[in-house]
Design a protein around this motif. Structure first.
Motif, PDB file in Angstrom:
ATOM      1  N   SER A  11       9.474  37.345 -17.399  1.00  0.00           N
ATOM      2  CA  SER A  11       8.033  36.855 -17.316  1.00  0.00           C
ATOM      3  C   SER A  11       8.231  35.499 -17.631  1.00  0.00           C
ATOM      4  O   SER A  11       8.970  34.887 -18.194  1.00  0.00           O
ATOM      5  CB  SER A  11       7.356  37.514 -18.632  1.00  0.00           C
ATOM      6  OG  SER A  11       6.198  37.133 -18.882  1.00  0.00           O
ATOM      7  N   ALA A  46      13.480  54.519 -22.763  1.00  0.00           N
ATOM      8  CA  ALA A  46      13.415  53.772 -21.413  1.00  0.00           C
ATOM      9  C   ALA A  46      14.701  54.616 -20.908  1.00  0.00           C
ATOM     10  O   ALA A  46      14.811  54.890 -19.483  1.00  0.00           O
ATOM     11  CB  ALA A  46      13.661  52.536 -21.696  1.00  0.00           C
ATOM     12  N   ASN A  56      14.001  58.320 -19.852  1.00  0.00           N
ATOM     13  CA  ASN A  56      12.772  58.027 -18.490  1.00  0.00           C
ATOM     14  C   ASN A  56      13.765  58.075 -17.346  1.00  0.00           C
ATOM     15  O   ASN A  56      13.509  58.614 -16.457  1.00  0.00           O
ATOM     16  CB  ASN A  56      11.800  57.188 -18.924  1.00  0.00           C
ATOM     17  CG  ASN A  56      10.683  57.896 -19.813  1.00  0.00           C
ATOM     18  OD1 ASN A  56      10.396  59.208 -19.853  1.00  0.00           O
ATOM     19  ND2 ASN A  56      10.208  56.866 -20.420  1.00  0.00           N
ATOM     20  N   GLU A  57      14.300  57.100 -17.374  1.00  0.00           N
ATOM     21  CA  GLU A  57      15.270  56.477 -16.126  1.00  0.00           C
ATOM     22  C   GLU A  57      16.206  57.809 -15.692  1.00  0.00           C
ATOM     23  O   GLU A  57      16.148  57.932 -14.601  1.00  0.00           O
ATOM     24  CB  GLU A  57      16.030  55.291 -16.168  1.00  0.00           C
ATOM     25  CG  GLU A  57      16.423  54.562 -15.171  1.00  0.00           C
ATOM     26  CD  GLU A  57      15.571  54.464 -13.918  1.00  0.00           C
ATOM     27  OE1 GLU A  57      16.014  54.672 -12.630  1.00  0.00           O
ATOM     28  OE2 GLU A  57      14.399  54.235 -14.050  1.00  0.00           O
ATOM     29  N   GLU A  70      12.029  46.099 -14.085  1.00  0.00           N
ATOM     30  CA  GLU A  70      10.614  46.747 -14.249  1.00  0.00           C
ATOM     31  C   GLU A  70      10.316  47.293 -15.566  1.00  0.00           C
ATOM     32  O   GLU A  70       9.267  47.132 -16.222  1.00  0.00           O
ATOM     33  CB  GLU A  70      10.897  47.939 -13.294  1.00  0.00           C
ATOM     34  CG  GLU A  70       9.640  48.650 -13.230  1.00  0.00           C
ATOM     35  CD  GLU A  70       9.751  49.995 -12.178  1.00  0.00           C
ATOM     36  OE1 GLU A  70       8.987  50.951 -12.543  1.00  0.00           O
ATOM     37  OE2 GLU A  70      10.520  49.882 -11.430  1.00  0.00           O
ATOM     38  N   TRP A  71      11.124  47.726 -16.217  1.00  0.00           N
ATOM     39  CA  TRP A  71      10.978  48.416 -17.785  1.00  0.00           C
ATOM     40  C   TRP A  71      10.904  47.247 -18.407  1.00  0.00           C
ATOM     41  O   TRP A  71       9.865  47.304 -19.368  1.00  0.00           O
ATOM     42  CB  TRP A  71      12.144  49.335 -18.257  1.00  0.00           C
ATOM     43  CG  TRP A  71      11.815  50.008 -19.464  1.00  0.00           C
ATOM     44  CD1 TRP A  71      11.153  51.225 -19.388  1.00  0.00           C
ATOM     45  CD2 TRP A  71      11.847  49.483 -20.820  1.00  0.00           C
ATOM     46  NE1 TRP A  71      10.835  51.331 -20.870  1.00  0.00           N
ATOM     47  CE2 TRP A  71      11.532  50.347 -21.659  1.00  0.00           C
ATOM     48  CE3 TRP A  71      12.265  48.490 -21.644  1.00  0.00           C
ATOM     49  CZ2 TRP A  71      11.267  50.351 -22.983  1.00  0.00           C
ATOM     50  CZ3 TRP A  71      12.520  48.156 -22.883  1.00  0.00           C
ATOM     51  CH2 TRP A  71      11.987  49.301 -23.635  1.00  0.00           C
ATOM     52  N   ARG A 109       9.659  44.203 -18.225  1.00  0.00           N
ATOM     53  CA  ARG A 109       8.197  43.671 -17.623  1.00  0.00           C
ATOM     54  C   ARG A 109       7.110  44.490 -18.399  1.00  0.00           C
ATOM     55  O   ARG A 109       6.234  43.878 -18.869  1.00  0.00           O
ATOM     56  CB  ARG A 109       8.148  43.583 -16.493  1.00  0.00           C
ATOM     57  CG  ARG A 109       8.956  42.355 -15.531  1.00  0.00           C
ATOM     58  CD  ARG A 109       8.954  42.180 -14.212  1.00  0.00           C
ATOM     59  NE  ARG A 109       9.803  41.108 -13.795  1.00  0.00           N
ATOM     60  CZ  ARG A 109      10.360  41.151 -12.956  1.00  0.00           C
ATOM     61  NH1 ARG A 109      10.695  42.234 -12.075  1.00  0.00           N
ATOM     62  NH2 ARG A 109      11.173  40.067 -12.634  1.00  0.00           N
ATOM     63  N   GLU A 110       7.081  45.558 -18.297  1.00  0.00           N
ATOM     64  CA  GLU A 110       6.373  46.654 -18.733  1.00  0.00           C
ATOM     65  C   GLU A 110       6.197  46.899 -20.429  1.00  0.00           C
ATOM     66  O   GLU A 110       5.322  47.426 -20.979  1.00  0.00           O
ATOM     67  CB  GLU A 110       6.301  48.047 -18.172  1.00  0.00           C
ATOM     68  CG  GLU A 110       6.064  47.826 -16.640  1.00  0.00           C
ATOM     69  CD  GLU A 110       6.427  49.332 -16.118  1.00  0.00           C
ATOM     70  OE1 GLU A 110       6.503  50.451 -16.625  1.00  0.00           O
ATOM     71  OE2 GLU A 110       6.247  49.607 -14.792  1.00  0.00           O
ATOM     72  N   HIS A 111       7.331  46.456 -20.983  1.00  0.00           N
ATOM     73  CA  HIS A 111       7.536  46.794 -22.421  1.00  0.00           C
ATOM     74  C   HIS A 111       7.809  45.744 -23.236  1.00  0.00           C
ATOM     75  O   HIS A 111       8.758  45.788 -24.054  1.00  0.00           O
ATOM     76  CB  HIS A 111       8.411  48.037 -22.636  1.00  0.00           C
ATOM     77  CG  HIS A 111       8.068  49.465 -22.052  1.00  0.00           C
ATOM     78  ND1 HIS A 111       8.458  49.662 -20.643  1.00  0.00           N
ATOM     79  CD2 HIS A 111       7.392  50.395 -22.297  1.00  0.00           C
ATOM     80  CE1 HIS A 111       7.853  50.892 -20.438  1.00  0.00           C
ATOM     81  NE2 HIS A 111       7.371  51.240 -21.514  1.00  0.00           N
ATOM     82  N   LYS A 112       7.547  44.320 -22.768  1.00  0.00           N
ATOM     83  CA  LYS A 112       8.067  43.399 -23.357  1.00  0.00           C
ATOM     84  C   LYS A 112       7.916  43.290 -24.773  1.00  0.00           C
ATOM     85  O   LYS A 112       8.442  42.541 -25.589  1.00  0.00           O
ATOM     86  CB  LYS A 112       7.960  41.940 -22.771  1.00  0.00           C
ATOM     87  CG  LYS A 112       6.532  41.636 -22.828  1.00  0.00           C
ATOM     88  CD  LYS A 112       6.262  40.077 -21.819  1.00  0.00           C
ATOM     89  CE  LYS A 112       4.798  39.506 -22.163  1.00  0.00           C
ATOM     90  NZ  LYS A 112       4.810  38.176 -21.755  1.00  0.00           N
ATOM     91  N   GLU A 150       7.921  45.605 -26.825  1.00  0.00           N
ATOM     92  CA  GLU A 150       8.870  46.643 -27.633  1.00  0.00           C
ATOM     93  C   GLU A 150      10.297  45.937 -27.767  1.00  0.00           C
ATOM     94  O   GLU A 150      11.162  46.583 -28.361  1.00  0.00           O
ATOM     95  CB  GLU A 150       8.758  47.848 -27.151  1.00  0.00           C
ATOM     96  CG  GLU A 150       7.490  48.358 -27.080  1.00  0.00           C
ATOM     97  CD  GLU A 150       7.404  49.919 -26.163  1.00  0.00           C
ATOM     98  OE1 GLU A 150       8.209  50.550 -26.144  1.00  0.00           O
ATOM     99  OE2 GLU A 150       6.178  49.932 -25.333  1.00  0.00           O
TER     100      GLU A 150
END
Length: 158
Positions: A25, A46, A49-50, A118-119, A121-124, A126
């Motif tokens: 980011s 994460a 899920n992956e 990808e993960w 970027r979506e969860h920065k 955390e």
């Protein structure tokens, strides 16, 4: 003869991800603001899920092990969903066991750099700065989540 074959065909080993800095980011604000939300840098959800996503993709792309299920059918979809959900639950239980033993890791594991980016970027919120990211199981060549001089959040080789 061996040298000629190696030169012609290249190395048969899995290629490691390119060792370069990736921008997660341009703005690092909010990083780590929600570290207590459960992943805390451990990346259990994460990772699991992956693994579930990859399990489903692999299951869907191959013929079902039961001859009564046609490939690509609704039953095939249900079978893959059920099989991979069970795999996900086993993964989560294993991660919870590790965390309950006080061995909480500050490591995230991903099969590819793209999945990691990808993960992240979506969860920065955390992710804690300093979290180690292992890509494709290459523990000897990890990355680290860091903040660059310009304030960008980056994934850099250690």
């Amino acid at each position: 003869m061996l040298l000629v074959a190696a030169a012609c065909f290249g190395c048969a080993h899995t290629q490691q991800p390119e060792r370069k800095v990736y921008v997660i980011s341009k703005d690092a604000s909010g990083v780590g603001s929600d570290v207590g939300s459960g992943t805390g840098g451990a990346g259990a959800e994460a990772y699991c899920n992956e693994m579930q996503r990859q399990c489903f993709k692999d299951c869907w792309n191959r013929n079902p092990e039961f001859s009564s299920i046609k490939k690509g059918s609704g039953m095939h979809h249900e079978h893959c969903t059920r099989t991979c959900r069970e795999e996900f639950m086993r993964c989560i239980q294993a991660q919870e066991k590790i965390e309950s033993q006080g061995l909480k890791k500050r490591e995230l594991h991903f099969p590819t750099v793209d999945a990691a980016l990808e993960w992240l970027r979506e969860h920065k919120a955390e992710v804690a700065v300093g979290t180690v990211v292992v890509v494709a199981g290459v523990i000897a060549a990890p990355y680290v989540v860091a903040i660059a001089a310009g304030g960008a959040l980056i994934l850099a080789p250690l």
